[in-house]
Every structure is written in C-alpha cells, then in structure tokens.
Write a protein that holds these residues in place. Structure first.
Motif, short mmCIF file in Angstrom:
data_model
loop_
_atom_site.label_atom_id
_atom_site.label_comp_id
_atom_site.label_asym_id
_atom_site.label_seq_id
_atom_site.Cartn_x
_atom_site.Cartn_y
_atom_site.Cartn_z
N ASN A 12 114.96 6.37 9.48
CA ASN A 12 114.22 7.63 9.39
C ASN A 12 113.26 7.65 8.22
OD1 ASN A 12 115.31 8.83 11.63
ND2 ASN A 12 117.05 9.69 10.51
N TYR A 13 113.74 7.23 7.05
CA TYR A 13 112.98 7.47 5.82
C TYR A 13 112.30 6.23 5.24
CZ TYR A 13 115.44 11.88 6.06
OH TYR A 13 115.95 13.06 6.49
N ARG A 89 107.78 13.86 12.03
CA ARG A 89 109.21 13.53 12.04
C ARG A 89 109.77 13.45 10.62
NH1 ARG A 89 114.16 13.96 13.88
NH2 ARG A 89 115.45 12.17 13.34
N LYS A 93 110.06 17.39 9.80
CA LYS A 93 111.37 17.42 10.48
C LYS A 93 111.28 18.09 11.86
CE LYS A 93 112.95 15.93 6.52
NZ LYS A 93 113.20 14.51 6.31
#
Length: 683
Positions: A12-13, A89, A93
């Motif tokens: 994700n990050y 995303r 979020k």
C-alpha cells in the motif's frame, strides 16, 4: 515483511508506489497525437522523483495538463490515470475512486486496433486494474486480471514484461499459503529483473532486486525452510551493503531496506534457536534509522519479547511488549496483534499467571480466526485453472478472427493454384524447347569436335614438316660453320678473318636455334619429353664458359659481362641444358641492353638451393608483356637495341629446362632500369 498484512501494508505505502513508477516508464513508443512541445512538457511532469510523495499541487499540475493530451495519446493517458489511482488510494484513502481511475485506463482500449498499437500500455492497464482490486480485497477478480495480463503478454510481448506479473502471482500464492510456489514466482521476477534492461534507474533497480530477495526469503521462512530463507536474507543484506558505494542510491533507501531484512534474518535465527545472533540482528533492525512510520519496529519488538521470554529475562520482555503495544495502538494490525497476544500468553504462563495467559490466548484465537477467514477468500482460487480458462477463451477469440478471414485465405489459395497451373504449363513448354535446343547444341558440339580433330592432325603435320626442315637445314649449316672455322684457323688475312668470324657466328646461332627446335619443343610439345643427363659440376665454371663464348657478342656493343661471385658452387644437373638456359638469358641481356652497359651475374647460396641472378640495365620488359614472355612462339617480341631480330623461343625453352630440374625461373624490374632474371636450382 513478516506476515500477510505486513506485505499488504508495504504494498500500500511503499512497494506499489515504486511499482507504479516502473510501470510509467515502461510505456513508450506509442502513437502520439499530442503536440510535440506540449508532449515534452507533459513527460517531464509525469516523471516525478522516485518514491517522493504525490502532493496535491502535483495533481493540480497534472489536471491542468490533462486537456493538452490527445485522445489517441494512449501511453500518456495510462500514465496519468495510474498516478491519480495511486494518489487517491494512498493519499485520499478512497478505494472506489482509485478503482474508477483503473477502469478509465482500461476503457481507453475500446478498439482492438488501439490494443495492437499500444500493447505495453494495455498490459500495464490490466495490471493496474488487478492492483486496484487486490488492494480492495477483491482477490478473485484481481487474479483474473493478472492472469489475463499474463495471457496477453505471452501472445504479444517479450518475457521481460513478465517480471511484474510474476511478483503479482507470487503475492497471490503467498496469501493462499502456497509459499514454495510464491517463492518460485518471486525468483522468476528476480532473474528477469537482473537480466532485463527495463529498469535503467539505479534506485529503481536496487529496490526491485532487494525487495524480491526479501520476499523469496520470507516465503521460505513461512514454509519452514529456514536454511533457504537464511540464504536469501543474507544475499539481500550483501546486495544492500554492496549498493552503499553507489552515490545514486540514498542512505535513506539503504537503511529502510536494511531495517526490514535485519528483522527477517533475526526471525530465522530465533526459530533456529540461536538467541545471541537473533538478539543482535533484531536490535540492529530497531536501531537502524527508518524513514517511514514507526510501525516497522513492531515485528522486531514482538520477536525480542519472545526471545527475552525464552531467556526468562522478564523485565526486558515486558519492556519490549510495552513498546510494541504502544506502536500497535498508533498503527493497528490484526496479524501483529495476534502474534503479540500469543507471545504474551506464553510470557504469563511461564510466570504462573494463568488467568492473564488465558485471556491473552483467547484474544489471539479470536484475531487468528478473523485473519484465516480473510485468507480463505483467496485460498479458494485455483490460479492455474483460471489461467487455463483464459487461455482457452483467448484461443476461441483467435479462432473467431481466423474464421472471419477464412474466405480471404480461400480466394488467395485459389489464386495461387491458378498461378501454379500457369507456371506448370510454361515450365512444360520451356522443357520441350530446352530439349530441342539441347539437340541442336549437341550437333554443334559434334561438329566442333570433328573440327578440333582436323586441327590436331594439321598441327601434327606442321610439326613433322618443321622437323624435316630443321633436320635438312642443320647439315648445310654445320658444314658452313666447320668450313668457316677451318679457314679462320688457316691464318687468313685480317679483313677476311673478320668476315669469316661473322659467317661462323651466324651459322652457330642458326644451328643453336635448329637444335633447340629438334631437341626440346618439336618432339612432344613439352618439357616432359626432354631427357636430362645429370651430374655434379661447378656452376661457376659453366657461367665463365658462357661469358667467354658470348664476350664477342658483347664486344660488338662495347658491353661488359661481369661474374661477381668468386666462390665455387656445385649442383647436380644437366650442364649442357643449363648452358643453353644461361646462354639464352645472357644473349637477351646483350640484345636488349644499350652500348657500353654492364651485365652482372651473381650466385646466391641457400640452405638447399642456389639462385643465379642475371641483371641488365637495358630497356626492360613492358608491363603488358610480363605474363607472356615465357610462352612458346610468343607475340611479345621486340628488336634489340641494335636492331637484333628476336625468335620468341629462348625463354620458353629455358623455362622448360629449369622446371625439368625442379627449379624455378622468374624476373623482376631492375630498380635502376632494365631487368633481373632469377634462376633457382636445387643443389
């Protein structure tokens, strides 16, 4: 990376941010309808710095440039949607909105021709859609997009494009719990990353190789293949340390990577029971300065709590539990909370606090059941079966396309058959004509053969006539030479004696020419018929005799013949035949040299051969005569410097005699003018 949620968090990050960056730079060479100047400006904006956060101002700049990107500029549009998908995303979020951007990228390819023109961009759009679904926990749909991308890649692009797909499918196998298969996928991605040149940016390549090595080791650790896990973790650390000399890779990137790998390698040593080495590595992981959020320290703190519990160092364990719990409150993670409670239960149980141990155990079981339910969603997917179905669908589409063009192929084949029939007819007619021509040619050849036989007979008759003439002429000439010699010796007056010398010289020359015709050329037209009476003799003496006999000819033109060697040299040869060779060449030298010139003769000694060198400074041999001077009855004849008449036989006869001795005769231009003849003879 220590568990499934940790993998997803990194995806994700961190990992996905980097992966998207790679995808953007892969797309190139597509049809561009954007104005060139604006296109360059857009490209510069799209190439934002690796791993830098995507800011609101950056997105505003992209939005402003959007209107300048043409509808057919598929590659830039796909880049734009991928960046906005990542931004919504990671920053906002907003999962649903990120999926919409992925859908927008797919929607660009509503025409099969656009897919054919932008194959790489289409592949990246499929992968982006799969990523969006994966991060939304829609695993089944995500895998289908990955498999469709792999099928498309297999049919249209080279194997280097399979690197990212290998990583994605490795993630799928990991969540399914098929850790060895997952490791195989990651290894395939690692090998492709090493050999393919898709990543030219050193920082990108570092992150890709480092991350893949770490993932391989982690999969083997989950499969309890600890030695293999240790090997790949150690290889990853070595790669990190080796990269520290590269100024293009930042200390931040190196430390971030080392933090994760040290934690994972410490985990392996902990499981193998090497508590000392495990503690060292885990402490190094925590001490390494990490640029991201502090949740990265939760896994090593939980492992240290476990380690200290095993060592009964409850004070140190309590401290590690407390630090980990503080970070979990800030960054909740179900997997890590489950592990924390499991180790906490063991901690209480060892100290006899059974109620607290029971509560911790219950909390662990509750969290574990929730995690297993999530994992079961993807574990039910049969990846290979779905891939086979996609392959079959792709083949069906291909068959439909083939049916659509079948009539065209049939017409083309019919045309080819017609052309074959026409060509066959023309070939048959040409064969008949060729046979007829062959018969005509055969008759002509037969006529030519008969003509050649008649010419050969005529040539034989010519040779016989020449022999008779030469034989009949020799007797009177011999008589003339003998009578003139007798009269010279009979003390005739000086004036008459000079005339007699001329008569005798002319007769001797004529006899020499006739003897050459009879003894070497006419009997069988070649040197192979000449017989040799070989004996050992001093070739210097033979040359001196030649010089003495030919001095009178040289005196007529006030020329000087010099034998430069004073040594004796011996050869095994026919002295009479070699005398004729030397006589011919020296006579030519006299004939074609100017008055008052010098003719030099020398002998060079070799290991197994002698080379006689006869040099003159006369008029030389013209370039267009050089290849024919040794021919029989050559047309390359010239009068001497005093008008001497040539016969065209001497050099041809000399060549036959020398080659009959297994020797060699040749000539070169004299640097000071004239010609140098070389006669090479075996000793």
């Amino acid at each position: 990376m220590t568990d499934h949620n940790a993998i997803r968090k990194v995806l994700n990050y961190r990992s996905f941010a980097f992966i998207y960056l790679i995808l953007f730079f892969w797309i190139s060479g597509c049809k561009n309808s954007t104005p060139e100047a604006e296109g360059k400006q857009i490209d510069e904006v799209l190439k934002y710095k690796d791993l830098d956060p995507i800011t609101d101002s950056y997105i505003d700049t992209l939005n402003a440039l959007r209107k300048h990107i043409g509808k057919k500029d598929i590659s830039r549009l796909v880049k734009l949607y991928q960046i906005k998908q990542l931004y919504t995303r990671a920053n906002l979020k907003k999962v649903d909105q990120a999926n919409l951007y992925a859908d927008s990228a797919i929607a660009l390819f509503n025409d099969p021709d656009l897919i054919a023109e932008n194959k790489t961009a289409y592949l990246e759009a499929l992968i982006s859609k799969g990523d969006a679904l994966y991060l939304s926990n829609k695993y089944t749909q995500a895998v289908l997009y990955y498999l469709e991308a792999r099928s498309f890649r297999k049919k249209n692009l080279d194997s280097c494009h399979n690197r990212i797909l290998s990583v994605r499918l490795g993630n799928v196998y990991y969540v399914q719990g098929k850790f060895t298969k997952s490791a195989s996928c990651y290894k395939e991605g690692y090998e492709l990353e090493k050999t393919c040149n898709s990543n030219t940016n050193p920082l990108k390549k570092f992150y890709e190789i480092q991350g893949l090595l770490n993932n391989i080791g982690f999969c083997y650790e989950r499969a309890n293949l600890l030695d293999s896990a240790q090997y790949f973790y150690q290889k990853d650390l070595e790669h990190i340390e080796a990269s520290r000399t590269n100024p293009k890779i930042s200390i931040k990137a190196l430390n971030d990577a080392a933090t994760i790998v040290l934690d994972n390698l410490g985990s392996v040593y902990l499981k193998k029971g090497n508590l000392v080495k495990a503690e060292e590595l885990l402490q190094r992981s925590i001490a390494t300065k990490y640029s991201g959020d502090t949740s990265v320290n939760i896994p090593p703190l939980i492992k240290l709590a476990n380690l200290y519990t095993q060592k009964h160092n409850y004070k140190a364990a309590e401290k590690a539990f407390s630090q980990a719990n503080t970070l979990l409150i800030i960054s909740p993670n179900a997997d890590l909370e489950a592990k924390w409670n499991k180790i906490r239960s063991q901690f209480y149980q060892q100290q006899g606090q059974f109620k607290l141990a029971y509560n911790a155990q219950q909390q662990y079981l509750l969290l574990r059941d929730s995690i297993e339910r999530d994992h079961a969603k993807l574990a039910s997917i049969d990846v290979e079966k779905d891939f086979t179905n996609l392959e079959q669908n792709y083949n069906l589409q291909t068959l439909e396309k083939k049916d659509a063009t079948k009539s065209i192929y049939l017409i083309f084949i019919a045309f080819l058959l017609l052309m074959v029939i026409i060509i066959a007819f023309l070939m048959f007619r040409n064969i008949k004509l060729a046979r007829k021509s062959s018969q005509i040619i055969e008759r002509h050849n037969q006529t030519l053969q008969e003509t050649l036989l008649k010419l050969e007979d005529a040539n034989q008759n010519y040779v016989r006539v020449m022999k008779v003439m030469a034989h009949d002429l020799r007797n009177p000439l011999s008589g003339i030479a003998g009578i003139s010699s007798f009269l010279i010796e009979d003390h005739q007056p000086v004036d008459e004696k000079a005339s007699l010398e001329i008569i005798r010289a002319s007769a001797d020359n004529a006899l020499g020419l006739i003897n050459e015709l009879l003894n070497s050329i006419l009997p069988a037209h070649g040197a192979e018929s000449i017989t040799f009476k070989k004996e050992r003799f001093n070739i210097k003496l033979l040359l001196q005799q030649c010089i003495s006999l030919l001095s009178f000819k040289a005196d007529e033109k006030h020329q000087n013949i010099v034998l430069e060697t004073h040594e004796d040299f011996y050869v095994h040869a026919d002295a009479d035949k070699l005398w004729r060779v030397f006589n011919n060449i020296i006579v030519n030298a006299i004939k074609f040299s100017h008055e008052r010139s010098t003719i030099a003769i020398d002998i060079k000694d070799g290991a197994d051969q002698l080379v006689i060198k006869i040099s003159d400074t006369g008029i030389g041999i013209p370039k267009d005569f050089e290849e024919r001077v040794f021919d029989m009855f050559t047309e390359t004849k010239r009068s001497g410097t005093a008008g001497e008449k040539p016969y065209g036989l001497g050099l041809s006869i000399s060549k036959q005699i020398v080659e009959g001795h297994n020797g060699k005769i040749w000539f070169e231009a004299n640097p000071v003018g004239g010609t140098i003849f070389f006669i090479q003879l075996p000793k």
